[in-house]
Structure formats: structure tokens, C-alpha cells
Write an enzyme that holds these catalytic residues in place. Structure first.
Site, PDB file in Angstrom:
ATOM      1  CB  SER A 196      -1.064   0.048   1.202  1.00  0.00           C
ATOM      2  OG  SER A 196      -1.867  -0.950   1.135  1.00  0.00           O
ATOM      3  CE  LYS A 244      -4.170   0.879  -0.903  1.00  0.00           C
ATOM      4  NZ  LYS A 244      -4.364   0.551   0.460  1.00  0.00           N
ATOM      5  CE1 TYR A 253      -4.462  -0.519  -4.814  1.00  0.00           C
ATOM      6  CE2 TYR A 253      -5.160  -2.966  -4.681  1.00  0.00           C
ATOM      7  CZ  TYR A 253      -5.058  -1.798  -4.047  1.00  0.00           C
ATOM      8  OH  TYR A 253      -4.870  -1.769  -2.861  1.00  0.00           O
ATOM      9  CE1 TYR A 285      -4.793   1.254   4.459  1.00  0.00           C
ATOM     10  CE2 TYR A 285      -3.470   0.227   5.914  1.00  0.00           C
ATOM     11  CZ  TYR A 285      -3.817   0.368   4.340  1.00  0.00           C
ATOM     12  OH  TYR A 285      -3.172  -0.024   3.563  1.00  0.00           O
ATOM     13  CB  VAL A 296      -0.485  -5.248   3.950  1.00  0.00           C
ATOM     14  CG1 VAL A 296      -0.186  -6.133   2.659  1.00  0.00           C
ATOM     15  CG2 VAL A 296      -0.994  -6.525   5.119  1.00  0.00           C
TER      16      VAL A 296
END
Lengths: 304, 304, 304, 304
Positions: B65, B68, B192, B240, B258
Site C-alpha cells: 500500500s 498508493k 493495481y 487506516y 501490509v
């Protein structure tokens, strides 16, 4: 800096007064609903000791949820980190008065700046002393920070808030039912409503915010580490479900109130107060948010 | 600063290696599940141009992630602010892969760092070019930022992710059903999954993060205003439903993956990368988070 | 009874055809969107063996979710009560295609009549045989119940459904991610889309519903106890978030489909089918619901 | 029928008394918590005029939420269908005291049998007369239905309920804030707590339920159409989030109370009351539910 800053404030005041859309005054209590819409104030207390302002900076207004910053500082000073067993410090992703999250998370409010979390914070302060003393202590904290003993609680606003505060009564009773309120809902809310009814001018609020600025000469009421943590919570949670947007557009830790005030901190440099009673759709001051964005851009103030 | 910083990294490495609880390696895809748990790396690229590290800083890991951040920078560069019509920038208050918020808010993800928002961001990049070119462009962005052409995409990880990505397929199909996906779910997700499978060492990641540092000599890939905005989103949404906690404890904009990596930015001063594959309950690197907290404290690095 | 019943059907047909508001044809797949709006049919198969009808009772339509009743009967016949470990039997309080409840309850759909629950039911049928055989068995079940071998699956509708079924793909992938789908999402959905594409006339559907009537001479495909239980689920869950309203207004167990059909059972007495393709806001046939209410009142048919 | 019925009741009483798990007595108010666990009663008032019972059928218990059936009948009698503008009639899919649905649906409770909906129903009754008269009228309704003037309200239970009813205070204040409470929360709740504190024996409750049986000789307090509608709401909503299960297992309209009572109706044939204070996980009487299932099976009583 002083000339540039004073000029920036004057410019912002002039520009924003030309706005055609001033937002909507909060209508949920009569005392706020009758505040005239077309008012705007901005004030900055700098780390160098200066106080600058423009607009209606000597007009008092109800600080409402901005009081949650002072109450949180006080509660942490008394109870320390054990407060975090009763309230989280995560953004909620919900409106300021939502009860949904509370049910899903069994009575632990997401953070101390949504109403449920602020009620728990006030309840924690009351664990150490009765309401009258608690309010006196909070007022002393604010007055000391602002170095101004004339700051007061508007009893008419508190009374109006009590008689129209059914959603807060719902939250407090729900917290009690979940075992996360130590005092009777009426008692904690009575204190909470008075806390929200503290009245200040923009100049007073800018001065009161100095305890979070972390610079020599500023009032030292809490530790440096706690200042940072309070600012972190202000940045992530200070504007309810528009907190991300405020961080994105302004880039400063801030806390808004439904009375139209916003307090923002430039760590090490300044405390900023703006006020304009018209709110946007998220319940934050419409012109106040715009003023913060302009000032941060003009002064190149951002934590990022 | 260099000696003090190098010493801090060595101390943190030594202290954390003594940990008894290293968290749990992510198990949702086999390729990540088989990464040995007891690994730790920390690296800092300073604004002065130095690169410091300790631990397993030359071991590659899947950035997941953290990609991102790069994808968002790229998408904003191509589409500008119109991206914000498709994805919000508010903390979600939910887990990284929640679909609940998406249903309540009719297919507009809360922010670009939860999975749904990142899928929309990747989909936006694909509006301008086909998958192969889009991935090439993203890889070029990352390699340029890190000044290292050896950074690559691990196809085995991407394939593993695809074959176990049912929850992401659920999100993408839901977005499509809401009219917020321009390409077929398979196509956007294919891109992705490859984006998430970018592999780097901690040293490479620290170098790649320099494009957000805003200092002379740093790679200048995006505007100063956009740096600030990306950092704001990282601070409010980068971890998050533990974003508030990271802001509270570390006080820096950061983004976790992760795979156990975390990238954090000290505006104007440094880019920090940590890696340890064991995760805590929120899905963020356990030792990595602790390392960030210790380093920020040791170097007095905080935006607040 | 026969004369009175036939008259009631003719009256209802005449009255409803005078309606000015026929609702809206379902638009989510092209094959349903092009069905002409101004059609209405009603048919009753009585326990005495009669078949009565009025309106367009020989026009075929897509039974869509009404197929869930037959699939559930088949799945229970094969798997027995172990099906209830995978799906509940409580009203959901949500729309037919909601994914929210699924996330909160970790992949166990509330009941077999919302889409997620129906997908699990079909998946359970597939545990015993491959898709082609499963569909053949389901069709045999329906044809036996209706005593009519001309009932068929409309492949064009199934194909249309597949190419526009992103929300169902979201549900199936989510179920898979939760461990509550045994087959690949594509495989289960392929079967599910064909099941929904069964085509019948109102007369055929009324006949097919006789297996739930519990009277001598009716086709006996399931036990008496299971008939009652199926009817119970139809009453509490058969009309999505308008199930309570249907029970309140009609007082009979029923199941609606987005193609505009409704099947209702008068235990021991009759099976009723109505069809009109225009839907109300809850996604149930507008005139169909009104026809059921009028017929139940005219014949004094209610389980209560 | 009478011999067979009497035997069935005796058998059920004997069998259930051998249970090893009697559930848990409700603990949320002290007055209920101190009721001895090992008690069981069952009583049936038949359409033919007989009254049959077994077990502790002359022991009084608090009917609690069963009172919602009588209050709803009374409110509909006074206000007619305009009540449905304030409360829905759909199953909620939520626990009896959930506030989540209320926030999502802006203060309109899903149905009159969850607490929020019952509070609105009581509030509607209060629109027509003051609390004391409203309670007197409700008690008259119940006494007339049961043909027994000794039925009374237990003031100690009402007082206990008030002092521990924080969750209900939360609901009432929330309703008020949404504009869906006409009286002050304290006033409506005061009435509501007294209504819930009506005390009856199983024999009295079975008799009181006869107004819903729809047979000659039964007390005729409401129209036939309204009986059906009340039964429909009982079937779909009478056991909170276990309503579907009760319909599935028992197949009769019923309403449970946290005091351990359940009232069920066999339309045209009988009114059944069971009582055992131990509750299951859904808050319904554990042995009571089992007794209903056994009796329905033994007598072949089901609406389906």
C-alpha cells in the site's frame, strides 16, 4: 514579520467581507440562531509576543466545541493517559453528533472532539471535583492561557443549550448505559453545556491558544510532548468529518466550534483565531475556514 | 546531525531486535506469508543528501500500500483536482478493506489510501494510457524519485495477489456498479495488483520518499503545494483506522503497507523508511511503528 | 368458489388496467428494460385443481428472484438443515443487494432471499453436482411442480445479467473472501444468473407454486414441515425491505422478482401468481402488489 | 380438542422442567434480576371458550414488551393509520434497543415492537390524554380483553425501570431531537415504563390475547382487519432479531417480553401464553420459545 502579517490579516478581512455567501448561522439553539450573520474576525498571537487582528476582533462569541481543546488538556493533566481507556484518538468519519459509531464500538467514543468523546472528557474532569469547581478550574486554565481574567461563561447560552440538547442527552444516556459515564447524565451535561458556553473575542481566543505554540515566552501549561499530541488530535479530528479537508487545504492543527470560531496552531510560531458565525455544510465556519486557508498560504504556514 | 542520526538508527535496531513480540506476518497471500518474521530495517535519506541505515536495509520487500502514495502523486499529476470528484480525502474510520462506507456513500471512497480509493486512483491513471504503459510510468516515477533503475515489480507477488484478491474484486465490482470505475474491474485490478507488488529495500524506499521532502537537492517531481497536500493525506489517512494513533505517537505523515514497510516524511528534513514484516492488529508493521516513534523522539522530529 | 374467484380476477384485471401509474420497469439489465410496461396478469391454481386467470396470463416473463424459492427447496432437499450454517433466516432490514449487513456479520447472509443468501444457496446446490446438472435439476423441479415441460431458461437474459451483474460479482467475491463460497465466484454466479432467467407465464407460475399449497392432489415435492418453513421465510423475507408491508397489507407468504412477478401461497387453498413489469420504489411489482392485496381481501385469504 | 390440548400442556410442562439449561434471567433491572429462574407456565384460551394451563400459571410476571401489542392496538384505535407516518412496520434486523437504525433513518423507528417504535406508540397515545388517563385506558383495555379487573401495574418494577433505563432515555431523547416525540422524553418514558410494568399470570395473559383470535365469543375490541394487521406485525417483528426464527420454528404470530413471557395467537382458534424467566441470547424466553414450538407441533397449529 509583523508588517507582512498585519497586511495579510487586513487583506483577508477586506476580501472575505466581499463574499456573497456567508453560510448559515447555527439554528439548533436560539441563542446562537440570533447572532447576526455578517461578522468576521481574525487574530494572531505570534511567538514573538505580538497580537495582530482585523475585523470584529473585539466582539465576543460562543466558543462551543473549541472548549474541547482546553477541557482535554485539563483532563489529561489530571488523569493522564488513563483517559485513553475511555475515549479513542482516531478520526471518526462521522458527523459530530453521531451515535452510530458509539453503538458499534460499545460506548467508547472515537475521539475527544466529537460530542460523545467530549462528554466523556468532561465526565473525567468531574471525577476529581464537583461541577462548580471543575468549571472554575477550566475557566482558570483558559484565563491563564489568555492572560485575561474577563473571559466568562455565558449562562444564557448554557441554559439554551440545555433546553435544546436532546441529542446530547441521547449520547450521554447511551454512554451511561454502556458504563462509560461515571456521573449522572444530567450532571455531566450540565457541566458540558457550561463549558461550551465560554465566550471570547477572537483576540482573546488567539491569546488562549498560545499554550499550544511551544515557544519561549508562551504560557507553559502543559508539557511539550502533550502539546504535540493535542495538536495531532486537532489535525486528525478537529473538524469532524471535514478534518481531512482542513488538513488538506490549511495544513494546520485546528478546532472549530458551531458558534463560528476556529482556533489553529502554527507550532513554534503562532496561534490563530478566526470567527464568522455562518457555517458550511459540515458545521464549520464558512468564512473562517477560507480565512485560515488564505492566511496559511499568505504566510507559508503549514506543518507539512 | 549525521553522527547523531546514525547512532539513533543503530540504537533502535539493537533495541527492537531484542523484542519478544514481532507481530504476525500477513497471511492473506502466500507470497507474503512465507517472508521470515525476524527482519528489521530502518533507513533515512536526509535533506542534506546523506543516506543512513541500520538492520536489513538491503533486503527487498513488497511495498504494497505504500505504492498508493506514488500512484496518487502520478494520478494528480495527470488528472489534477478532478480526481477529487471520484474519491474523498477524509479519514475513513474503517478498516483498509471495508465496503460498508462505500455503500453508505454510494461508491465514493473516503480517501485514496483505503483499498477502494486506491483502486479508483489506479483506474484514473488508466484513463490516460493502457495498463502496461501506466505501470511503466509509475515505475519510472518511483525509480526517478529513488534515483535507482533496479527497482522492479515482483510478478509472482502480483499473481499471488490476483489469485487471492477476492475482497478487492468485491470492491472493484462494487465501484463499477456505482459508476465509479471507468475500466473493467479485472483490468484495473490487474494494474493495481502489479503496483502493489513493487519491491524495494528500505534504503531504496527512503530515497524514493525524497520527492515529498521539499528541500533543495531533493528530486522535484511535484509542486510544493501538492507535496503538502499529499503529506496531509498521509497524516490523516496513511495508517487506516490507526492513523490517529500514528499521528499521536509519531507526529509525522506516513504510509504503511501490509508487507511491513512504512514510509514517513519529515517535511524539509528527511524521508524515513522502516521495514519489519510482522504486523500489529491494525495491519501496520509492529516494530516499524515502534521504530518510527523512537526515531521521531530521538531526533525531535514531529510536524507539531 | 370458482365463479367468485374468476369474477374477482376479472374485476382486479379491469380495475388495475385503469391505473395511471404503472411503476417503472427494471433498468439494471437491458433485457428487462425493454419489456413493455403496460402488461398485467393474474392466475390462481386452487387446491381443488382449478386454474383461473385474467389479463396477460399466457405471456412469458423472467421470474428472477422468485427462482430463489425453488432453489431453496432444492438446496434444503439435498443439504438439509446444514444449509443454515451458511445463511440465516431473519429479515434483513436492508435492500436486496446490500453488502453492509454481510460485512457486519462476517459473510453470513441474513436469509436466502436477499441476493447474497441466494448466491450461497445456489453455491450449496453446486456442492452436489456441476452447474449444468444443477440447472437441469432445478428446471426439472420447476417443471414437475408446474406439470409443464415447456418451461425454459432464457439464455439471452442470463447473458445480459452476467454482463451487468457487477454488484452480484461484488457480493460473490465478498462471500468467497469470507470463506462462505465453495466454488469460484464466476462459476456460482454463472449458475445463479441462469436460475434467475427461468421464464414462465403467470399460469405456469401459479401451477409451479402448488408444491407449497399442502392439499391433496397438489404435487408433493417436499415435506409438510418444510412447506411451512419455506412459507415462513417467504412471509418474513420475501419482499426485501418491504416484507413487513406485504405481510401487513396482504397477509400471505409471497416472493417477488425484479421481472415484475410475485408468487403467493394461501396454505391449503391456493397458489397465486401475478405479473406486471413496472416496479415500485422497493423493487417489487407495483400493480402486482396491489392485485395481491385486492385478491386477498376479496377472497378473505390471509394466514392471520 | 380439550383433552388433547390439556395433555399436550401437561407433557410440555413435564418435559421442559427436565431441562438442564433454563437460560439467564434478565439483569438489566434489579426487579427482574431477582425473579427465581426455575419457573415455567403455559396457558391456552381457546376459541371455544376453554382455558387450559400447566405449570406456574397463577404466578404473576412482568409482561414488559408484550405490552407493546396492547399499546399498539390502543394507539391505532385512537390515531388510525396516521401512526404509520411516525413508525414503520418492517422487521429491523437489529437488536431491540439499537439506535443505529434510528440514526440512518432519521428518527423513524422500523416498527412498533422495537423499543424506539414502542416509545413513539406510547407518545402517540399521550397525544390524546395525559399520562394517568392514558395508563388507565391501557389497563382498562387489557382488563377488558382478559375479563379480569385484578390485573395491575407494578409500581416497583416501573420505578426500577426508570432508574436503570438509560438506553431508553437515549432513544427517547434521540427521537425528540429528530422531531418524532411530541412530549418531553421524561413524560413519555414515565408512561412507557409503567406500561411495561403491567403484571399478569400466564392464564390472565392467555385470556387477554383473545382480542386477537377472531372467533365468535372472543372479546371484540378491534376490527377484524386490524387483528390481521397486528398479527402480521407480530409475526414479522415480534421477536426482535429472532423474529424470522420464531416464524420458522413456531409459525405463529407472537410477542415476547424480557420478563420471560410470550404471547402467541392461533388465528380463529386460540391465544397462547407461556412464561419462563430465563432468556436466550436474543432476549426471548428460552423455555418459552421451546414450549411454543412443541405446542404448535403437537396441535398442528401454524398459520402456514
Amino acid at each position: 514579520m509583523s508588517d507582512r502579517l498585519q497586511q495579510a490579516l487586513a487583506d483577508i478581512d477586506a476580501e472575505l467581507r466581499a463574499s456573497t455567501d456567508w453560510g448559515q448561522v447555527a439554528t439548533y439553539i436560539p441563542e446562537l440562531a440570533r447572532v447576526p450573520l455578517h461578522q468576521f474576525a481574525i487574530a494572531v498571537a505570534s511567538a514573538e509576543g505580538g497580537l495582530y487582528s482585523a475585523g470584529d476582533a473585539d466582539t465576543g462569541f460562543s466558543i462551543q466545541s473549541i472548549s474541547k481543546v482546553f477541557a482535554l488538556a485539563l483532563a489529561l493533566g489530571r488523569s493522564g493517559d488513563q483517559l485513553w481507556a475511555r475515549v479513542g484518538r482516531e478520526p471518526s468519519g462521522s458527523a459530530f453528533n453521531s451515535i452510530v459509531q458509539l453503538e458499534y464500538e460499545r460506548g467508547i467514543p472515537r475521539n475527544p472532539f466529537i460530542n460523545a468523546g467530549a462528554i466523556v472528557t468532561t465526565d473525567e474532569i468531574l471525577a476529581h471535583r464537583p461541577p462548580r469547581e471543575a468549571l472554575a478550574e477550566l475557566l482558570t486554565f483558559v484565563r491563564t492561557a489568555a492572560d485575561d481574567d474577563t473571559i466568562f461563561i455565558n449562562d444564557a447560552v448554557a441554559a439554551s443549550e440545555r433546553s435544546h440538547g436532546h441529542r446530547n442527552f441521547a449520547l450521554a444516556n447511551f454512554l451511561y448505559a454502556c458504563g462509560n459515564l461515571k456521573n449522572a447524565p444530567e450532571l455531566t451535561l450540565g457541566t458540558y453545556f457550561h463549558q461550551c458556553a465560554i465566550e471570547m473575542t477572537a483576540r482573546q481566543l488567539a491569546l488562549a491558544g498560545r499554550f499550544l505554540v511551544a515557544a519561549p515566552g508562551m504560557p507553559r501549561l502543559i508539557s511539550r510532548a502533550r502539546m504535540r499530541r493535542l495538536c495531532a488530535i486537532m489535525l486528525t479530528c478537529g473538524h469532524y468529518d471535514a478534518s481531512g479537508d482542513f488538513a488538506f487545504r490549511v495544513g494546520l492543527p485546528g478546532k472549530s466550534g458551531v458558534g463560528g470560531g476556529i482556533l489553529a496552531i502554527v507550532p513554534g510560531r503562532a496561534s490563530i483565531a478566526v470567527w464568522s458565525p455562518g457555517l458550511n455544510a459540515n458545521g464549520n465556519s464558512k468564512l473562517g475556514t477560507e480565512a485560515m486557508e488564505r492566511l496559511a498560504a499568505a504566510m507559508d504556514w503549514s506543518v507539512f
